[in-house]
Write an enzyme that holds these catalytic residues in place. Structure first.
Site, PDB file in Angstrom:
ATOM      1  N   SER A  17     -17.677  27.648  -7.834  1.00 25.04           N
ATOM      2  CA  SER A  17     -17.499  28.080  -6.441  1.00 25.04           C
ATOM      3  C   SER A  17     -18.693  27.583  -5.620  1.00 25.04           C
ATOM      4  O   SER A  17     -19.588  26.927  -6.142  1.00 25.04           O
ATOM      5  CB  SER A  17     -17.389  29.599  -6.384  1.00 25.04           C
ATOM      6  OG  SER A  17     -18.554  30.171  -6.919  1.00 25.04           O
TER       7      SER A  17
ATOM      8  N   LYS B  21     -21.430  12.965 -14.232  1.00 23.83           N
ATOM      9  CA  LYS B  21     -20.396  13.298 -15.216  1.00 23.83           C
ATOM     10  C   LYS B  21     -19.065  13.616 -14.536  1.00 23.83           C
ATOM     11  O   LYS B  21     -18.995  14.464 -13.650  1.00 23.83           O
ATOM     12  CB  LYS B  21     -20.856  14.506 -16.046  1.00 23.83           C
ATOM     13  CG  LYS B  21     -22.013  14.158 -16.988  1.00 23.83           C
ATOM     14  CD  LYS B  21     -21.533  13.191 -18.056  1.00 23.83           C
ATOM     15  CE  LYS B  21     -22.637  12.803 -19.026  1.00 23.83           C
ATOM     16  NZ  LYS B  21     -22.193  11.705 -19.905  1.00 23.83           N
ATOM     17  N   THR B  22     -18.032  12.949 -14.975  1.00 23.68           N
ATOM     18  CA  THR B  22     -16.717  13.144 -14.354  1.00 23.68           C
ATOM     19  C   THR B  22     -15.851  14.145 -15.116  1.00 23.68           C
ATOM     20  O   THR B  22     -14.809  14.559 -14.630  1.00 23.68           O
ATOM     21  CB  THR B  22     -15.937  11.810 -14.282  1.00 23.68           C
ATOM     22  OG1 THR B  22     -15.679  11.370 -15.614  1.00 23.68           O
ATOM     23  CG2 THR B  22     -16.703  10.755 -13.526  1.00 23.68           C
TER      24      THR B  22
ATOM     25  N   THR C   9     -14.498  17.407 -13.496  1.00 22.54           N
ATOM     26  CA  THR C   9     -13.448  17.118 -12.511  1.00 22.54           C
ATOM     27  C   THR C   9     -12.134  16.795 -13.221  1.00 22.54           C
ATOM     28  O   THR C   9     -11.072  17.296 -12.855  1.00 22.54           O
ATOM     29  CB  THR C   9     -13.867  15.946 -11.605  1.00 22.54           C
ATOM     30  OG1 THR C   9     -15.054  16.338 -10.915  1.00 22.54           O
ATOM     31  CG2 THR C   9     -12.783  15.593 -10.605  1.00 22.54           C
TER      32      THR C   9
ATOM     33  N   CYS D 160     -25.021  44.236  19.210  1.00 17.43           N
ATOM     34  CA  CYS D 160     -24.314  45.387  18.654  1.00 17.43           C
ATOM     35  C   CYS D 160     -25.287  46.477  18.217  1.00 17.43           C
ATOM     36  O   CYS D 160     -25.868  47.149  19.062  1.00 17.43           O
ATOM     37  CB  CYS D 160     -23.369  44.936  17.541  1.00 17.43           C
ATOM     38  SG  CYS D 160     -22.004  46.090  17.356  1.00 17.43           S
TER      39      CYS D 160
ATOM     40  N   HIS E 237     -20.394  40.931  20.042  1.00 14.18           N
ATOM     41  CA  HIS E 237     -20.926  39.874  19.168  1.00 14.18           C
ATOM     42  C   HIS E 237     -20.702  38.495  19.786  1.00 14.18           C
ATOM     43  O   HIS E 237     -19.705  37.842  19.468  1.00 14.18           O
ATOM     44  CB  HIS E 237     -20.251  39.942  17.799  1.00 14.18           C
ATOM     45  CG  HIS E 237     -20.578  41.174  17.028  1.00 14.18           C
ATOM     46  ND1 HIS E 237     -21.680  41.269  16.221  1.00 14.18           N
ATOM     47  CD2 HIS E 237     -19.966  42.378  16.972  1.00 14.18           C
ATOM     48  CE1 HIS E 237     -21.733  42.474  15.672  1.00 14.18           C
ATOM     49  NE2 HIS E 237     -20.702  43.164  16.125  1.00 14.18           N
TER      50      HIS E 237
ATOM     51  N   GLU F   6     -22.034  35.880  19.032  1.00 14.24           N
ATOM     52  CA  GLU F   6     -22.157  34.822  18.013  1.00 14.24           C
ATOM     53  C   GLU F   6     -20.807  34.310  17.523  1.00 14.24           C
ATOM     54  O   GLU F   6     -20.737  33.264  16.893  1.00 14.24           O
ATOM     55  CB  GLU F   6     -23.012  35.305  16.838  1.00 14.24           C
ATOM     56  CG  GLU F   6     -22.402  36.378  15.939  1.00 14.24           C
ATOM     57  CD  GLU F   6     -22.715  37.804  16.383  1.00 14.24           C
ATOM     58  OE1 GLU F   6     -22.974  38.017  17.590  1.00 14.24           O
ATOM     59  OE2 GLU F   6     -22.684  38.717  15.530  1.00 14.24           O
TER      60      GLU F   6
HETATM   61  N1  GLN Z   1     -23.019  50.580  13.215  1.00 14.94           N
HETATM   62  C1  GLN Z   1     -22.842  50.402  14.620  1.00 14.94           C
HETATM   63  C2  GLN Z   1     -21.486  50.889  15.100  1.00 14.94           C
HETATM   64  O1  GLN Z   1     -20.599  51.070  14.308  1.00 14.94           O
HETATM   65  C3  GLN Z   1     -23.048  48.950  15.022  1.00 14.94           C
HETATM   66  C4  GLN Z   1     -21.988  48.050  14.506  1.00 14.94           C
HETATM   67  C5  GLN Z   1     -22.376  46.587  14.508  1.00 14.94           C
HETATM   68  O2  GLN Z   1     -23.537  46.246  14.681  1.00 14.94           O
HETATM   69  N2  GLN Z   1     -21.412  45.717  14.297  1.00 14.94           N
HETATM   70  O3  GLN Z   1     -21.287  51.089  16.261  1.00 14.94           O
END
Ligand code: GLN
Length: 533
Positions: free
Chosen positions: A12, A187-188, A191, A381, A507, A509
């Site tokens: 993995s 080394k094959t 695979t 968050c 979030h 991100e």
């Molecule tokens: N634990 C916090 C909540 O549930 C923050 C959650 C988080 O950071 N995703 O509100």
């Protein structure tokens, strides 16, 4: 509709997800519309309740699905917008089949892995393809060939390819070609054996992606081609990327992966235009500046726990020709030894999301340090929640203020459980999840950063800022710069007397892309850069 199935062999962690996403990048640049899907053989219904130690980050989709972090790669590497349909686990398959059985849908028949489980898997592959309007669906199968729990998925794929025909569906097998130092040779055999394992169950890959630390010479390629029964040009070398995962599509293109895939699937398209992607990679790997940013979390030693945050920082850095030197700080170390020791001298401080009490006091101390030392601070968050707790305690005199998540009996619950969460007992898929609108107040830092008065962002939380404390905290310089459209939930906070202190309940991100960094990350890096000078 054309289908590409991505399987993995030998070990993995070979980067199947990255290979699948990278193929998506190249095919999109050939003008094709691509979508991606992940089939996970484990029995959990979704990764939402799995520990980051087990599973890395939980990636949240716009519709609120809590998914495998590979879906983050898919969305970052392509333009596809994924939904809960795009991540299927064995747990979900069995849940659906058993529900149908209880309802009597099978009319008294014996319910079996073949055909009932495999049919359910095929349905899901078909429906994702049909609903996406894409030309190509790339489906990654989690796990490694030979795993018992992966067998129903592989059998479903065998049937599926038989049904749609070999011009419409292919298998791309990602495998390891190890270098044995003592023999001085690649080394094959591993695979060969992993492909033999696939053949045993009626599957023949058309392309093999060879993960290797050494270049594959012609002999090795020929050997792989012959023993694995694929054409020579379908043996694709995939060395470790030199600097960044974003090089992977360029390397695979160089090896001709898209050419062979298009030939096999009878797709006629122009060569891909990867100019913009190359430009991004160049900026990423040839930075003109550097900035030191601390991430104060509790899974800092785990590569995958804050994946999307690291990627978002990289995107924001590249846009400003700036390399980000991430200083990983364990919040528990701050608890013991104080914030100064770890945060003195960093240009910016980021506190990510999280659950549970461990390390929280350290994160609160980090927020205090950022506020008092006027260091740029981005809270995500839980990061927003600790910044609020810190301000309540140390700037408003609300002694021992806390979140009821960590201290149910606190005298000052500045963070408390959302009303609609009070009666929830199930832990899975029960938080406030997915995309919700935020209304941004004019004249705030958040408004300046976004350049507009609203934002759509992805959420995953159970607790919220308690508006009972709003007035008192605002009087002391706390600013609520964003809320839900009806004003009930606090989404963004900042500080009046601070050069750059911003935190959000959501979030960001999950929405940053290589050539479109998220405005919050971009502005955070710009502020950190200014602080570094
Ligand atoms: N634990 C916090 C909540 O549930 C923050 C959650 C988080 O950071 N995703 O509100």
């Amino acid at each position: 509709m054309k289908y590409i199935f991505v399987t993995g062999g030998v070990v993995s962690s070979l980067g199947k997800g990255l290979a699948a996403a990278s193929l998506g990048t190249i095919l999109e640049r050939r003008g094709l519309k691509v979508t991606l899907q992940k089939l996970d053989p484990y029995l959990n219904v979704d990764p939402g309740t799995m520990s980051p130690f087990q599973h890395g980050e939980v990636y949240v989709l716009s519709d609120g699905a809590e998914t495998d972090l590979d879906l983050g790669h898919y969305e970052r590497f392509t333009h596809c917008v994924l939904s809960r349909e795009n991540n299927l686990t064995s747990g979900q398959v069995y849940e659906t089949v058993l529900m149908k059985e209880r309802r009597g849908d099978y009319l008294g028949k014996t319910v079996q892995v073949i055909p009932h489980i495999t049919d359910e898997i095929k349905n899901r592959i078909r429906s994702v393809g049909a609903n996406s309007g894409a030309d190509i669906l790339i489906t990654e199968i989690g796990g490694t060939t030979g795993d018992i729990e992966g067998l129903p998925f592989l059998e479903a794929i065998r049937q599926f390819i038989l049904e749609v025909g070999p011009d419409n569906a292919i298998i791309m097998h990602v495998t390891l070609v190890p270098f044995i130092k003592a023999a001085g040779e690649l080394k094959t055999k591993p695979t060969q054996q992993s492909i033999a394992k696939l053949r045993e169950i009626g599957l023949q890959p058309q392309v093999i992606i060879c993960r290797t630390e050494m270049p594959l010479d012609q002999d090795v390629r020929q050997k792989l081609s012959m023993f694995c029964n694929v054409p020579l040009d379908a043996v694709i070398e995939a060395g470790d990327v030199e600097h960044s995962i974003y090089e992977a599509p360029l390397n695979l293109r160089e090896e001709g992966l898209d050419t062979i895939v298009c030939r096999l699937l009878r797709l006629e398209t122009p060569d891909p235009d990867l100019t913009e992607w190359k430009r991004f990679v160049q900026r990423l790997i040839h930075p003109k500046k550097r900035v030191r940013v601390a991430i104060v979390g509790k899974y800092v030693e785990l590569q995958d726990a804050y994946k999307s945050i690291y990627e978002s920082l990289a995107h924001a850095g590249a846009a400003q020709d700036c390399a980000i030197d991430i200083v990983q700080v364990d919040a528990e170390d701050i608890e013991v030894e104080g914030a100064e020791k770890y945060l003195q001298g960093v240009a910016g401080i980021l506190v990510p999301g999280g659950f549970g009490e461990r390390g929280v006091e350290g994160k609160i101390k980090a927020a205090k340090f950022a506020r008092e030392s006027r260091t740029p601070f981005l809270g995500l968050c839980l990061g927003m929640q600790v910044a609020s707790i810190e301000f309540a305690r140390n700037a408003c005199g609300l002694e021992n203020a806390n979140s009821t998540e960590f201290d149910p009996d606190t005298a000052y619950p500045v963070i408390s459980m959302m009303e609609e969460q009070l009666d929830v007992t199930d832990k899975g898929a029960s938080m406030r999840l997915g995309t919700w609108e935020t209304k941004i107040r004019e004249g705030t830092l958040a408004h300046q950063v976004y350049g507009k008065n609203h934002a759509s962002e992805r959420h995953r939380h159970r607790y919220e800022f308690n508006q009972k404390y709003r007035e008192q905290m605002e009087a002391a310089g706390f600013v609520i710069s964003g809320t839900s459209p009806d004003g009930t939930l606090v989404e963004l906070i900042e500080l009046k007397n601070h050069p750059w202190f911003l935190a959000c309940q959501y979030h960001p991100e999950f929405q940053s892309k290589p050539n479109h960094p998220h405005p919050l990350f971009k502005a955070f890096i710009a502020a950190s850069l200014a602080n570094e000078d």
